[in-house]
Design a protein around this motif. Structure first.
Motif, short mmCIF file in Angstrom:
data_model
loop_
_atom_site.label_atom_id
_atom_site.label_comp_id
_atom_site.label_asym_id
_atom_site.label_seq_id
_atom_site.Cartn_x
_atom_site.Cartn_y
_atom_site.Cartn_z
N ALA A 119 5.91 2.84 12.35
CA ALA A 119 5.91 2.90 10.90
C ALA A 119 6.45 1.60 10.31
O ALA A 119 6.94 0.73 11.03
N SER A 120 6.37 1.48 8.97
CA SER A 120 6.83 0.26 8.32
C SER A 120 8.33 0.07 8.45
O SER A 120 8.85 -1.04 8.35
N VAL A 144 0.83 -1.23 0.00
CA VAL A 144 0.00 0.00 0.00
C VAL A 144 0.85 1.26 0.00
O VAL A 144 0.54 2.26 -0.67
N GLU A 145 1.93 1.26 0.76
CA GLU A 145 2.71 2.48 0.93
C GLU A 145 3.34 2.96 -0.38
O GLU A 145 3.77 2.16 -1.21
N ALA A 205 -3.46 2.76 10.78
CA ALA A 205 -3.80 4.09 10.23
C ALA A 205 -3.11 4.26 8.88
O ALA A 205 -1.90 4.11 8.78
N VAL A 206 -3.90 4.56 7.85
CA VAL A 206 -3.38 4.84 6.51
C VAL A 206 -3.49 6.34 6.28
O VAL A 206 -4.59 6.90 6.31
N VAL A 207 -2.31 6.96 6.06
CA VAL A 207 -2.28 8.42 5.89
C VAL A 207 -1.85 8.73 4.46
O VAL A 207 -0.81 8.26 4.01
N ALA A 208 -2.66 9.51 3.74
CA ALA A 208 -2.36 9.89 2.35
C ALA A 208 -2.30 11.41 2.26
O ALA A 208 -3.16 12.12 2.78
N THR A 209 -1.27 11.93 1.60
CA THR A 209 -1.16 13.38 1.42
C THR A 209 -2.12 13.86 0.33
O THR A 209 -2.37 13.16 -0.67
#
Length: 430
Positions: A81-82, A61-62, A134-138
């Motif tokens: 984090a990953s 995903v990242e 938590a998935v964070v997208a800019t």
């Protein structure tokens, strides 16, 4: 409308359009951000649904500098984090669902310092412990597009405002030129009217001086005629001769009354008005001109009802008005190829007045000549046959009686129509 007011309205309209466009842009931007927030939330749902493959799924995903995944492990503080680093985020810890992060909060999580959207979901692992992903997208790309859209909006508003102001300025310039031309035209018209009034006043003054001189010159021979007639009257034994002398005396008295009336008008005095029967005044005028019509072989017809109301007038002067109109009509018929007909009609008008109308089937009059007919010394008669004073005097008499005189060609094109309107006397207004 004043220029300042018009400019203010134009600026207000531009400001209103700008505010409405900006409000719509912000509303659309908020809706698109809400739609964008569903993407990280959907990824968080997918990751929490398969905890046994969480690590592999996170790497899938990242995306560098675009999407990051964080896991809150049981018994630990912060977000892992990953890459194994642990970060703290007050906005994400303890949150659930879609979360909007500010620029500083996005930068703390290793994303560009731009608005970011996060999807946070909790799930239970196989050992029963509770984890949070938590998935964070800019939103950098979206916000860049939004910024470009806002600049396009600003450019459109500026261009539209420039066009509005340019065309508004052009319209105001054209309007100003039109106003200047209208002002110049009005000034020119007033100047021409003033010149015409001065010319008319000069002609009227000349006419008054002429009338005064004529009255002075006529008074002496008129006195002689009266004196001789008075001497002859007692000596007449024949009834016919006696009536002829009496007629001479009556007409000399009439001439004297008319001359005195003209002199009063020339001096600006008000005429001596009395209530008279309109029908009687009209019949008297007809009697005074009958011999001229017989001599010219012109037929004179009348339509004078007996039930006409009274009018306020100086009988001698107003009779002279009708006499002048009838004689002008007679002359117009006499100059025709074949002698024609003159008709006098008297009617009660619809505007509280009495109308005296003289029509003929003579040579006629043009519309231009009809407009100038009441100017002193203007005449359409052959040289030597008219002075141009008859209708001018007639018009002045009518004005002093608070009436109106109109002259125009007949509708059928044959002859002329002259009409005089005089107010009905006060006690006959009912």
């Amino acid at each position: 409308m004043k220029t300042s007011t018009l400019v203010a309205w134009m600026l207000a309209a531009i400001a209103l359009v700008t505010v409405l466009a900006y409000w719509d842009e912000q509303k659309e931007s908020a809706a698109m951000l809400n739609d964008f927030a569903q993407e990280p939330l959907a990824l968080a749902d997918a990751l929490s649904a398969s905890p046994e493959h969480l690590t592999a799924a996170i790497h899938a995903v990242e995306r560098p500098h675009a999407v990051r995944v964080f896991v809150a492990k049981p018994g630990t503080e912060g977000l892992t984090a990953s890459d194994g680093s642990v970060l703290r985020s007050k906005a994400l810890e303890g949150s659930h669902g879609a979360v909007r992060l500010s620029r500083p909060e996005a930068a703390d999580l290793g994303l560009p310092a731009r608005t970011a959207l996060a999807g946070v979901r909790a799930f239970e692992a196989a050992d029963g412990r509770r984890w949070t992903v938590a998935v964070v997208a800019t939103a950098q790309a979206f916000r860049d597009r939004e910024m470009r859209g806002q600049w396009r909006l600003v450019l459109c508003v500026v261009v539209a405002s420039g066009l509005v102001l340019a065309f508004g300025g052009l319209a105001m310039r054209t309007q100003r030129k039109e106003l200047e031309l209208s002002h110049q035209l009005a000034v020119t018209t007033l100047r021409n009217e003033r010149d015409e009034r001065l010319v008319r006043a000069d002609k009227l003054a000349t006419m008054g001086a002429l009338a005064t001189g004529i009255a002075h010159e006529v008074s002496t021979p008129l006195g002689v005629i009266v004196g001789r007639a008075e001497q002859l009257l007692p000596k007449q034994t024949d009834d016919r001769a006696r009536r002829a002398v009496e007629s001479i005396l009556q007409q000399t008295e009439r001439i004297d009354a008319v001359i005195r009336g003209f002199l009063s008008l020339a001096r600006g005095a008000e005429p001596s008005l009395a209530h008279r029967e309109a029908a009687a005044v009209a019949r008297t005028a007809v009697e005074l001109v009958e011999h001229r019509f017989e001599k010219a072989a012109v037929r004179l017809t009348t339509d004078i009802p007996e039930d006409l109301p009274k009018i306020a007038c100086d009988a001698r002067l107003f009779e002279q008005v009708l006499v002048n109109l009838l004689l002008n009509a007679c002359d117009a018929c006499d100059r025709n190829a074949t002698a024609g007909t003159v008709h006098l009609a008297v009617r009660r008008g619809e505007q509280g007045d009495v109308e005296f109308t003289v029509t003929d089937d003579g040579v006629g009059i043009s519309a231009d000549a009809a407009e100038r007919a009441t100017e002193p010394f203007f005449t359409t008669k052959p040289e030597g046959n008219g002075t141009g004073l008859g209708l001018a005097i007639t018009n002045e008499i009518v004005k002093h009686h608070r009436g109106s005189l109109t002259l125009r060609p007949r509708a059928d094109g044959r002859g002329t129509r002259a009409s005089v309107s005089l107010p009905i006397a006060g006690d006959d207004h009912a």
